[in-house]
Design an enzyme around this catalytic site. Structure first.
Site, short mmCIF file in Angstrom:
data_model
loop_
_atom_site.label_atom_id
_atom_site.label_comp_id
_atom_site.label_asym_id
_atom_site.label_seq_id
_atom_site.Cartn_x
_atom_site.Cartn_y
_atom_site.Cartn_z
N LYS A 4 0.83 -1.21 0.00
CA LYS A 4 0.00 0.00 0.00
C LYS A 4 0.86 1.26 0.00
CE LYS A 4 -4.31 -1.63 2.10
NZ LYS A 4 -5.27 -1.44 3.20
N LYS B 257 -4.95 -10.78 -6.53
CA LYS B 257 -6.24 -11.05 -5.86
C LYS B 257 -7.30 -10.02 -6.23
CE LYS B 257 -5.69 -8.50 -1.62
NZ LYS B 257 -5.88 -8.32 -0.22
N LYS C 278 -10.67 -4.29 -3.79
CA LYS C 278 -11.48 -3.07 -3.89
C LYS C 278 -10.69 -1.95 -4.55
CE LYS C 278 -13.87 -3.79 0.49
NZ LYS C 278 -13.65 -3.54 1.93
P1 AMP Z 1 -10.80 -5.79 2.87
O1 AMP Z 1 -11.50 -5.70 1.58
O2 AMP Z 1 -9.32 -5.63 2.73
O3 AMP Z 1 -11.41 -4.93 3.95
O4 AMP Z 1 -10.97 -7.30 3.36
C1 AMP Z 1 -12.06 -7.76 4.11
C2 AMP Z 1 -12.03 -9.27 4.25
O5 AMP Z 1 -12.19 -9.89 2.97
C3 AMP Z 1 -10.73 -9.84 4.84
O6 AMP Z 1 -11.03 -10.94 5.68
C4 AMP Z 1 -9.98 -10.30 3.63
O7 AMP Z 1 -9.09 -11.34 3.92
C5 AMP Z 1 -11.11 -10.78 2.72
N1 AMP Z 1 -10.73 -10.65 1.31
C6 AMP Z 1 -10.45 -9.48 0.66
N2 AMP Z 1 -10.14 -9.74 -0.64
C7 AMP Z 1 -10.23 -11.09 -0.80
C8 AMP Z 1 -10.04 -11.97 -1.92
N3 AMP Z 1 -9.71 -11.52 -3.13
N4 AMP Z 1 -10.22 -13.29 -1.71
C9 AMP Z 1 -10.58 -13.77 -0.50
N5 AMP Z 1 -10.77 -13.00 0.58
C10 AMP Z 1 -10.61 -11.67 0.45
#
Ligand code: AMP
Ligand code: TRP
Length: 337
Positions: A113, A200, A203
């Site tokens: 990041k 991956k 967002k």
């Molecule tokens: P975030 O979008 O970073 O706030 O992530 C929120 C939750 O979603 C966390 O538990 C991440 O590990 C999970 N997560 C985010 N992106 C992925 C992805 N591409 N595949 C699986 N889990 C994800």
């Protein structure tokens, strides 16, 4: 016997996507029946990168509404907004003062990041994992269901609890903090981008075609899947390292259609992309339809969500304040009379 405690959260930054659902939220829904479950919208984490103040509140509520729409049930779990429980910020400060700087500098997510932020990296971005540790440790969580990308942050929370708080300020018989474990389910733990099977789904990817959000209308879902990157080979298979997009799309189909991996591997072994993609699109649309319907009801009737979040806040605050007091005492602060 008290039920084991679970805590997790997602940031209210941008629309939740299939990765968030399949990697994290879907697992919470299962756990709420057997575990004492707390889930929060981590809005304090959302301001570790530049944010739009006119959007933060709406994004926070929308994320909470999606938790409910995905099946989190306020009768069986507590749903709250992180910033509304002040103990998160306070414990974060206490943990900051015992966490070595170099533990934070080696966090992969920070490195990634901060490269993206250029010269605009805040102290908050570096401190992000300590706030996350505070989130978890405040609730004496036993299990933290997250996607694979959060494993390193979980290790850090364990190290802070064990080596820096319990070892220094507690005793074997009387540990100050409970040491949590990650819960990473294999299936869905790493949903990959639709435009690059080696990175991956995220967002923050500037290309919206790389992800399917939980609120994408059916036509958009179909369009994104139609444009998803593939390879020239015929027949779909799991586990071929030269075909990461195939592995990802087939994996999504296995979960979204509810058929499981073995069954779709057989069904799609000789299939061409022209036949497979409409099947996947149909499965994705059908899986998201009930979530979208429930979400719309919740957003149209804000009182229900307000009540859920207020009740969640009260329950969370009681648990969090008790832990915070324990840590304050262990660290030797003057007690309040
Ligand atoms: P975030 O979008 O970073 O706030 O992530 C929120 C939750 O979603 C966390 O538990 C991440 O590990 C999970 N997560 C985010 N992106 C992925 C992805 N591409 N595949 C699986 N889990 C994800
Ligand atoms: N860092 C997590 C993510 O991006 C979100 C998060 C913040 C979290 N605090 C947490 C997840 C506590 C689990 C438990 O996915």
């Amino acid at each position: 016997m008290p039920r084991p405690r679970v805590l997790s959260g997602v940031q209210p930054t941008g629309a939740l996507h299939l990765g968030n659902w399949l990697g994290a939220i879907r697992n919470w829904v299962e756990l709420q029946d057997t575990h004492d479950t707390y889930v929060c919208v981590v809005d304090l984490h959302a301001i570790t990168v530049p944010h739009d103040p006119s959007q933060l509140a709406a994004d926070t509520r929308s994320t909470a509404a999606l938790y409910l729409a995905c099946g989190m049930d306020p009768k069986r779990c507590s749903i709250f907004i992180q910033s509304q429980v002040a103990a998160h910020s306070e414990l974060c400060w206490l943990l900051n003062c015992v966490t070595p700087l170099n533990w934070l500098e080696r966090m992969i997510q920070f490195k990634e990041k901060s490269v993206k932020q250029g010269d605009n990296v805040s102290v908050g971005l570096l401190d992000y994992p300590v706030l996350m540790a505070a989130d978890i440790l405040l609730y004496d969580a036993d299990l933290v269901p997250v996607g694979e990308d959060q494993k390193q942050h979980l290790e850090l929370a364990r190290d802070i609890a064990q080596q820096r708080i319990n070892a220094r300020f507690g005793s074997k018989e009387n540990p100050v903090l409970n040491v949590p474990k990650p819960l990473i389910l294999k299936e869905g733990a790493r949903v990959m981008s639709l435009t690059d099977g080696r990175s991956k789904m995220s967002k923050s990817d500037p290309n919206e075609g790389s992800r399917i959000t939980l609120l994408d209308p059916p036509e958009l879902i179909t369009k994104k899947i139609k444009r998803a990157k593939t390879d020239p080979e015929r027949g779909l298979e799991f586990g071929n390292p030269d075909r990461p997009e195939t592995d990802n799309l087939l994996g999504l189909y296995a979960i979204l259609s509810g058929q499981g991996r073995d069954s779709v591997a057989t069904q799609c072994a000789d299939m061409g992309w022209g036949q497979f993609k409409p099947l996947l699109a149909e499965a994705a649309v059908a899986a998201l339809e009930p979530i979208q319907g429930r979400y719309k009801e919740l957003i149209d009737h804000p009182e229900e969500l307000d009540l859920v979040l207020e009740q969640g806040r009260q329950k969370a605050e009681a648990v969090a304040n008790a832990t915070l007091n324990r840590v304050r005492q262990a660290l030797g602060f003057a007690s309040r009379t």
